[in-house]
Design a protein around this motif. Structure first.
Motif, PDB file in Angstrom:
ATOM      1  N   VAL A  28       0.865  -1.179   0.000  1.00 12.21           N
ATOM      2  CA  VAL A  28       0.000   0.000   0.000  1.00 12.21           C
ATOM      3  C   VAL A  28       0.897   1.223   0.000  1.00 12.21           C
ATOM      4  O   VAL A  28       1.842   1.319   0.781  1.00 12.21           O
ATOM      5  N   VAL A  29       0.594   2.169  -0.894  1.00  8.01           N
ATOM      6  CA  VAL A  29       1.425   3.350  -1.084  1.00  8.01           C
ATOM      7  C   VAL A  29       0.563   4.604  -1.040  1.00  8.01           C
ATOM      8  O   VAL A  29      -0.526   4.624  -1.617  1.00  8.01           O
ATOM      9  N   GLU A  30       1.059   5.632  -0.398  1.00  3.17           N
ATOM     10  CA  GLU A  30       0.408   6.937  -0.385  1.00  3.17           C
ATOM     11  C   GLU A  30       1.448   8.030  -0.575  1.00  3.17           C
ATOM     12  O   GLU A  30       2.553   7.933  -0.037  1.00  3.17           O
ATOM     13  N   PRO A  31       1.089   9.068  -1.340  1.00  3.51           N
ATOM     14  CA  PRO A  31       1.972  10.245  -1.400  1.00  3.51           C
ATOM     15  C   PRO A  31       2.025  10.891  -0.016  1.00  3.51           C
ATOM     16  O   PRO A  31       1.074  10.790   0.760  1.00  3.51           O
ATOM     17  N   GLU A  32       3.109  11.579   0.279  1.00  6.48           N
ATOM     18  CA  GLU A  32       3.266  12.184   1.600  1.00  6.48           C
ATOM     19  C   GLU A  32       2.123  13.124   1.952  1.00  6.48           C
ATOM     20  O   GLU A  32       1.602  13.076   3.051  1.00  6.48           O
ATOM     21  N   GLN A  33       1.723  13.991   1.046  1.00 10.03           N
ATOM     22  CA  GLN A  33       0.678  14.962   1.365  1.00 10.03           C
ATOM     23  C   GLN A  33      -0.721  14.499   0.970  1.00 10.03           C
ATOM     24  O   GLN A  33      -1.668  14.702   1.700  1.00 10.03           O
ATOM     25  N   ALA A  34      -0.865  13.863  -0.189  1.00 15.47           N
ATOM     26  CA  ALA A  34      -2.200  13.493  -0.665  1.00 15.47           C
ATOM     27  C   ALA A  34      -2.902  12.549   0.302  1.00 15.47           C
ATOM     28  O   ALA A  34      -4.106  12.621   0.487  1.00 15.47           O
ATOM     29  N   ASP A  69       3.769  -4.356   3.030  1.00 17.49           N
ATOM     30  CA  ASP A  69       4.528  -3.109   3.110  1.00 17.49           C
ATOM     31  C   ASP A  69       3.578  -1.918   3.025  1.00 17.49           C
ATOM     32  O   ASP A  69       2.730  -1.867   2.119  1.00 17.49           O
ATOM     33  N   PHE A  70       3.705  -0.996   3.948  1.00 17.75           N
ATOM     34  CA  PHE A  70       3.046   0.306   3.883  1.00 17.75           C
ATOM     35  C   PHE A  70       4.139   1.309   3.558  1.00 17.75           C
ATOM     36  O   PHE A  70       5.074   1.484   4.351  1.00 17.75           O
ATOM     37  N   LEU A  71       4.053   1.948   2.396  1.00 17.23           N
ATOM     38  CA  LEU A  71       5.117   2.838   1.944  1.00 17.23           C
ATOM     39  C   LEU A  71       4.555   4.197   1.557  1.00 17.23           C
ATOM     40  O   LEU A  71       3.382   4.314   1.183  1.00 17.23           O
ATOM     41  N   THR A  72       5.394   5.208   1.627  1.00 16.82           N
ATOM     42  CA  THR A  72       5.020   6.525   1.119  1.00 16.82           C
ATOM     43  C   THR A  72       5.935   6.848  -0.055  1.00 16.82           C
ATOM     44  O   THR A  72       6.966   6.201  -0.259  1.00 16.82           O
ATOM     45  N   ILE A  73       5.512   7.850  -0.799  1.00 14.55           N
ATOM     46  CA  ILE A  73       6.345   8.354  -1.885  1.00 14.55           C
ATOM     47  C   ILE A  73       6.370   9.867  -1.791  1.00 14.55           C
ATOM     48  O   ILE A  73       5.487  10.484  -1.199  1.00 14.55           O
ATOM     49  N   GLN A  74       7.381  10.438  -2.377  1.00 13.21           N
ATOM     50  CA  GLN A  74       7.459  11.891  -2.464  1.00 13.21           C
ATOM     51  C   GLN A  74       6.375  12.371  -3.427  1.00 13.21           C
ATOM     52  O   GLN A  74       6.051  11.695  -4.412  1.00 13.21           O
ATOM     53  N   ASP A  75       5.836  13.525  -3.149  1.00 17.89           N
ATOM     54  CA  ASP A  75       4.781  14.051  -4.013  1.00 17.89           C
ATOM     55  C   ASP A  75       5.250  14.233  -5.456  1.00 17.89           C
ATOM     56  O   ASP A  75       4.493  13.985  -6.395  1.00 17.89           O
ATOM     57  N   GLU A  76       6.507  14.609  -5.643  1.00 16.26           N
ATOM     58  CA  GLU A  76       7.011  14.785  -7.014  1.00 16.26           C
ATOM     59  C   GLU A  76       7.052  13.450  -7.771  1.00 16.26           C
ATOM     60  O   GLU A  76       6.893  13.420  -8.991  1.00 16.26           O
ATOM     61  N   ASP A  77       7.252  12.336  -7.050  1.00 16.61           N
ATOM     62  CA  ASP A  77       7.207  11.024  -7.697  1.00 16.61           C
ATOM     63  C   ASP A  77       5.777  10.699  -8.142  1.00 16.61           C
ATOM     64  O   ASP A  77       5.577  10.105  -9.202  1.00 16.61           O
ATOM     65  N   LEU A 124       2.073   3.180  -9.064  1.00 14.02           N
ATOM     66  CA  LEU A 124       3.034   3.267 -10.166  1.00 14.02           C
ATOM     67  C   LEU A 124       4.242   4.097  -9.751  1.00 14.02           C
ATOM     68  O   LEU A 124       5.381   3.743 -10.084  1.00 14.02           O
ATOM     69  N   ALA A 125       4.007   5.173  -9.018  1.00 18.20           N
ATOM     70  CA  ALA A 125       5.122   6.011  -8.574  1.00 18.20           C
ATOM     71  C   ALA A 125       6.111   5.198  -7.745  1.00 18.20           C
ATOM     72  O   ALA A 125       7.324   5.267  -7.954  1.00 18.20           O
ATOM     73  N   ARG A 126       5.607   4.388  -6.816  1.00 21.71           N
ATOM     74  CA  ARG A 126       6.496   3.573  -5.977  1.00 21.71           C
ATOM     75  C   ARG A 126       7.208   2.524  -6.819  1.00 21.71           C
ATOM     76  O   ARG A 126       8.392   2.256  -6.614  1.00 21.71           O
ATOM     77  N   LEU A 127       6.495   1.938  -7.789  1.00 19.56           N
ATOM     78  CA  LEU A 127       7.129   0.954  -8.664  1.00 19.56           C
ATOM     79  C   LEU A 127       8.269   1.605  -9.451  1.00 19.56           C
ATOM     80  O   LEU A 127       9.344   1.017  -9.592  1.00 19.56           O
ATOM     81  N   GLN A 128       8.059   2.812  -9.943  1.00 17.89           N
ATOM     82  CA  GLN A 128       9.111   3.511 -10.673  1.00 17.89           C
ATOM     83  C   GLN A 128      10.313   3.788  -9.773  1.00 17.89           C
ATOM     84  O   GLN A 128      11.463   3.624 -10.189  1.00 17.89           O
ATOM     85  N   VAL A 129      10.062   4.188  -8.521  1.00 20.10           N
ATOM     86  CA  VAL A 129      11.147   4.444  -7.570  1.00 20.10           C
ATOM     87  C   VAL A 129      11.895   3.146  -7.259  1.00 20.10           C
ATOM     88  O   VAL A 129      13.123   3.108  -7.241  1.00 20.10           O
ATOM     89  N   LEU A 130      11.149   2.075  -7.028  1.00 21.41           N
ATOM     90  CA  LEU A 130      11.774   0.786  -6.738  1.00 21.41           C
ATOM     91  C   LEU A 130      12.607   0.285  -7.918  1.00 21.41           C
ATOM     92  O   LEU A 130      13.698  -0.259  -7.731  1.00 21.41           O
ATOM     93  N   ALA A 131      12.094   0.466  -9.116  1.00 21.70           N
ATOM     94  CA  ALA A 131      12.802  -0.010 -10.306  1.00 21.70           C
ATOM     95  C   ALA A 131      14.156   0.674 -10.469  1.00 21.70           C
ATOM     96  O   ALA A 131      15.093   0.081 -11.001  1.00 21.70           O
ATOM     97  N   ALA A 132      14.264   1.906  -9.975  1.00 23.91           N
ATOM     98  CA  ALA A 132      15.507   2.662 -10.121  1.00 23.91           C
ATOM     99  C   ALA A 132      16.503   2.414  -8.990  1.00 23.91           C
ATOM    100  O   ALA A 132      17.615   2.926  -9.032  1.00 23.91           O
ATOM    101  N   ASP A 133      16.125   1.625  -7.991  1.00 23.67           N
ATOM    102  CA  ASP A 133      16.981   1.427  -6.817  1.00 23.67           C
ATOM    103  C   ASP A 133      17.104  -0.066  -6.508  1.00 23.67           C
ATOM    104  O   ASP A 133      16.201  -0.660  -5.923  1.00 23.67           O
TER     105      ASP A 133
END
Length: 179
Positions: free
Chosen positions: A54-60, A81-89, A117-126
């Motif tokens: 489960v993923v949520e943007p920090e502010q949204a 996993d409960f994860l957050t992403i940066q709003d720009e992601d 999708l944002a978290r998947l993109q971040v994970l794919a790059a790291d």
């Protein structure tokens, strides 16, 4: 909860896959839809269930308030996993979804809806983060979006195109790819 779990799109999921999903990424919101889909897939796949993220943007995510106590009963046990992403992601993922491609239909998704999708993109790059959640070249990932342009003017400012324009391109793409 019952309404969500009884409406899970099993016919779409089953018809489109030869092998089970290994990972499911989706936004959390107040938890009802996340719990409904999670419980459906857990019941459907049993011991072979995917990893639930489960993923949520920090502010949204702050706009959703508190998680539903009923949904939490499922989420607490099932989500890996409960994860957050940066709003720009989230914004980059919104833009990716809106753009579409010759193989991908354009999609209107808000900041929270694009979180998976944002978290998947971040994970794919790291590589280290990717390994931490078990993603590899054989992973079969389902990304779920249940949010459109809830604030049309904000959506247009972030994506650079109106939701209406993206929806028109989506309709053309669907017509061009109809079987």
């Amino acid at each position: 909860m019952g309404a969500y779990s009884s409406r899970s799109p099993s016919w779409q999921l089953d018809a489109q896959q030869a092998e089970p999903f290994t990972h499911v990424l989706r936004q959390g919101g107040v938890g009802g839809m996340a719990a409904g889909l999670t419980s459906y897939l857990w019941q459907h796949y049993g011991d072979q269930r995917p990893r639930f993220i489960v993923v949520e943007p920090e502010q949204a995510g702050l706009a959703c308030g508190e998680t539903s106590p009923l949904a939490w009963q499922v989420l607490e046990q099932a989500i890996d996993d409960f994860l957050t992403i940066q709003d720009e992601d989230a914004v980059r993922a919104m833009q990716t979804l809106a753009a579409g491609s010759p193989r991908d239909v354009p999609v209107v998704a808000g900041e929270s809806g694009a979180a998976g999708l944002a978290r998947l993109q971040v994970l794919a790059a790291d590589p280290a983060r990717r390994a931490a959640v078990g993603l590899n070249g054989q992973s079969r990932v389902l990304v779920v979006n249940t949010e459109g342009a809830t604030a049309p003017s904000v959506y247009e400012a972030l994506v650079g195109e109106s939701a209406h324009s993206v929806a028109k391109r989506q309709a053309r793409w669907m017509a061009d790819h109809a079987q």
